[in-house]
Design a protein around this motif. Structure first.
Motif, PDB file in Angstrom:
ATOM      1  N   ASP A 182      -0.972   4.096 -12.135  1.00 29.11           N
ATOM      2  CA  ASP A 182      -0.008   5.065 -11.612  1.00 29.11           C
ATOM      3  C   ASP A 182      -0.711   6.296 -11.042  1.00 29.11           C
ATOM      4  N   CYS A 185      -2.176   5.214  -7.658  1.00 31.02           N
ATOM      5  CA  CYS A 185      -1.155   4.936  -6.637  1.00 31.02           C
ATOM      6  C   CYS A 185      -0.536   6.209  -6.068  1.00 31.02           C
ATOM      7  N   LYS A 186      -0.623   7.326  -6.787  1.00 29.40           N
ATOM      8  CA  LYS A 186      -0.084   8.583  -6.262  1.00 29.40           C
ATOM      9  C   LYS A 186      -0.826   9.048  -5.016  1.00 29.40           C
ATOM     10  N   HIS A 187      -2.066   8.612  -4.852  1.00 28.47           N
ATOM     11  CA  HIS A 187      -2.888   9.041  -3.719  1.00 28.47           C
ATOM     12  C   HIS A 187      -3.055   7.934  -2.680  1.00 28.47           C
ATOM     13  N   LEU A 188      -2.284   6.863  -2.778  1.00 27.83           N
ATOM     14  CA  LEU A 188      -2.380   5.754  -1.826  1.00 27.83           C
ATOM     15  C   LEU A 188      -1.216   5.797  -0.852  1.00 27.83           C
ATOM     16  N   TRP A 190       1.508   4.155   1.998  1.00 31.20           N
ATOM     17  CA  TRP A 190       2.249   2.904   2.139  1.00 31.20           C
ATOM     18  C   TRP A 190       1.647   2.129   3.303  1.00 31.20           C
ATOM     19  N   LYS A 193      -0.392   1.033  -1.263  1.00 32.59           N
ATOM     20  CA  LYS A 193       0.064   1.152  -2.648  1.00 32.59           C
ATOM     21  C   LYS A 193       0.651  -0.162  -3.138  1.00 32.59           C
ATOM     22  N   GLN A 194       1.459  -0.815  -2.303  1.00 30.97           N
ATOM     23  CA  GLN A 194       2.056  -2.094  -2.691  1.00 30.97           C
ATOM     24  C   GLN A 194       0.993  -3.196  -2.803  1.00 30.97           C
ATOM     25  N   LEU A 197      -0.817  -2.659  -6.134  1.00 31.91           N
ATOM     26  CA  LEU A 197       0.067  -3.074  -7.225  1.00 31.91           C
ATOM     27  C   LEU A 197       0.151  -4.593  -7.314  1.00 31.91           C
ATOM     28  N   THR A 275      -9.998   3.072   1.398  1.00 32.20           N
ATOM     29  CA  THR A 275      -8.804   3.818   0.989  1.00 32.20           C
ATOM     30  C   THR A 275      -8.669   3.859  -0.526  1.00 32.20           C
ATOM     31  N   PHE A 276      -8.966   2.757  -1.185  1.00 33.09           N
ATOM     32  CA  PHE A 276      -8.886   2.716  -2.647  1.00 33.09           C
ATOM     33  C   PHE A 276      -9.942   3.617  -3.278  1.00 33.09           C
ATOM     34  N   ALA A 279      -8.811   7.188  -3.181  1.00 40.96           N
ATOM     35  CA  ALA A 279      -7.700   7.442  -4.104  1.00 40.96           C
ATOM     36  C   ALA A 279      -8.182   7.536  -5.546  1.00 40.96           C
TER      37      ALA A 279
END
Length: 398
Positions: A182, A185-188, A190, A193-194, A197, A275-276, A279
């Motif tokens: 979580d 994912c706040k810094h990813l 759209w 983020k999906q 997950l 990107t990951f 984040a």
């Protein structure tokens, strides 16, 4: 012409194959080969050269190594185009390893590379801060390239066949609870983020998630088929409710068959590692890597008591040994808690009989019965001594 087996002078337990013959001028030729097939191939070459009358050129070639003047850098390019891109799915990883080999060993000729040069290569890579596991993978590629050079008759022997790999210190991968996910994912953005997950819920590789097509995802049955597996075959995997929700949050793009698509390019993502990484650094979790999601899924399946084949199928491994050794492992906390439960339960009676686990008698019952048996034996022995003193005779069973 003869091919025979002999023992290594320095290691008696190791067997070598020797091609031993004489040229038409009476000169003896003796060459130690790595295996029997290579020795036979060299023997056939010599026989053919003698028949065709070109044995002098072949003798000069084997003596001075004329065919091995090709540099390592040139053969790396040949190995990449002819073998890696044709027969391996992960040829891009091979390309990365070959770049380091060309940078350090590229100026050497194939016939001049020795085991000492490979040891210096290992030492230099260690000074650069590379892990032993990465160096071992590079050594595997280097050895396979030299074996391929033997098949291509660029070399007559493999000078680095006896180079040993480094001992890897296996690191315990950290657990990745959902709270960590979580925070990342706040810094990813759209739909990255999906995607993250989805990888966390299924344990698939990032390349498999990015290559997933909508026709291969059955949301009603909560299953998906990955046709880009590293093992080379298709695999049916399970989807959790959160994984299905991640797919539903990405609308279908007309003309794009993929589930996760890039809004900028209107097609699939090539990679999301950069990107990951940004984040996870913003979330203050630089130690978490995307491959830890696969280890987390393997541990969850193992700790739930499921067979190893369940984790093997879900993670898409070609061998169950990989699943058992690296992924489906128990965490130290889980092992300690289970051991504590077993130790605590051994003093608790089970059932009306008052016996413990497995139907065995308790230690107190065994000791009580032993005391009774021992006391009866002691009384009989005292009675025997008293009767013996009184002159009585006791008839004993033989």
């Amino acid at each position: 012409m003869s091919v025979r087996k002999c023992k290594d002078r320095h290691n008696k337990s190791q067997t070598r194959w020797v091609c031993d013959c004489r040229w038409p001028n009476g000169e003896r030729f003796r060459k130690v080969m790595a295996n029997r097939n290579l020795a036979k191939q060299l023997d056939h070459r010599i026989i053919g050269a003698v028949v065709n009358g070109t044995w002098k050129d072949l003798r000069r070639e084997l003596k001075h190594g004329i065919r091995s003047q090709q540099t390592v850098a040139a053969y790396c390019d040949h190995y990449l185009e002819v073998y890696a891109k044709v027969r391996t799915r992960s040829w891009k990883n091979t390309l990365t390893r070959l770049k380091h080999m060309k940078r350090i060993l590229g100026r050497f000729q194939m016939g001049d590379v020795k085991a000492l040069d490979v040891d210096r290569y290992i030492a230099r890579r260690q000074k650069e801060g590379v892990k032993d596991a990465t160096i071992n993978r590079e050594l595997t590629t280097l050895k396979h390239m030299f074996r391929q050079a033997l098949r291509d008759e660029v070399l007559t022997s493999n000078p680095i066949a006896q180079v040993e790999k480094l001992k890897e210190l296996r690191e315990e991968r950290p657990r990745v609870p959902r709270s960590y996910l979580d925070r990342i994912c706040k810094h990813l953005p759209w739909p990255v983020k999906q995607i993250v997950l989805f990888i966390y819920e299924t344990g698939c590789r990032p390349s498999e998630a990015l290559a997933l097509k909508r026709t291969y995802a059955d949301l009603k049955r909560q299953t998906a088929v990955f046709n880009m597996r590293k093992a080379g075959d298709n695999a049916l995997v399970a989807l959790s409710s959160l994984a299905v929700e991640a797919i539903e949050q990405v609308p279908e793009l007309p003309g794009c068959p993929y589930v996760f698509w890039n809004p900028k390019t209107q097609t699939r993502y090539e990679r999301i590692s950069e990107t990951f990484d940004r984040a996870r650094r913003k979330a203050g979790l630089p130690q978490v890597q995307m491959k830890d999601f696969r280890h987390e899924v393997g541990r969850v399946i193992a700790e739930s008591g499921q067979p190893l084949h369940v984790a093997k199928t879900q993670l898409g491994h070609s061998s169950i040994r990989i699943t058992e050794e690296f992924y489906a492992t128990y965490s130290p906390e889980f092992a300690v808690s289970r051991a504590r439960d077993v130790l605590e339960s051994r003093d608790e009676p089970c059932g009306k009989s008052g016996r413990h686990m497995g139907g065995k008698e308790s230690a107190s019952e065994v000791s009580t019965e032993g005391d009774k048996t021992g006391s009866s034996k002691l009384l009989n022995f005292q009675e025997f001594k008293e009767r013996e003193r009184g002159g009585g005779r006791i008839r004993t069973a033989e």
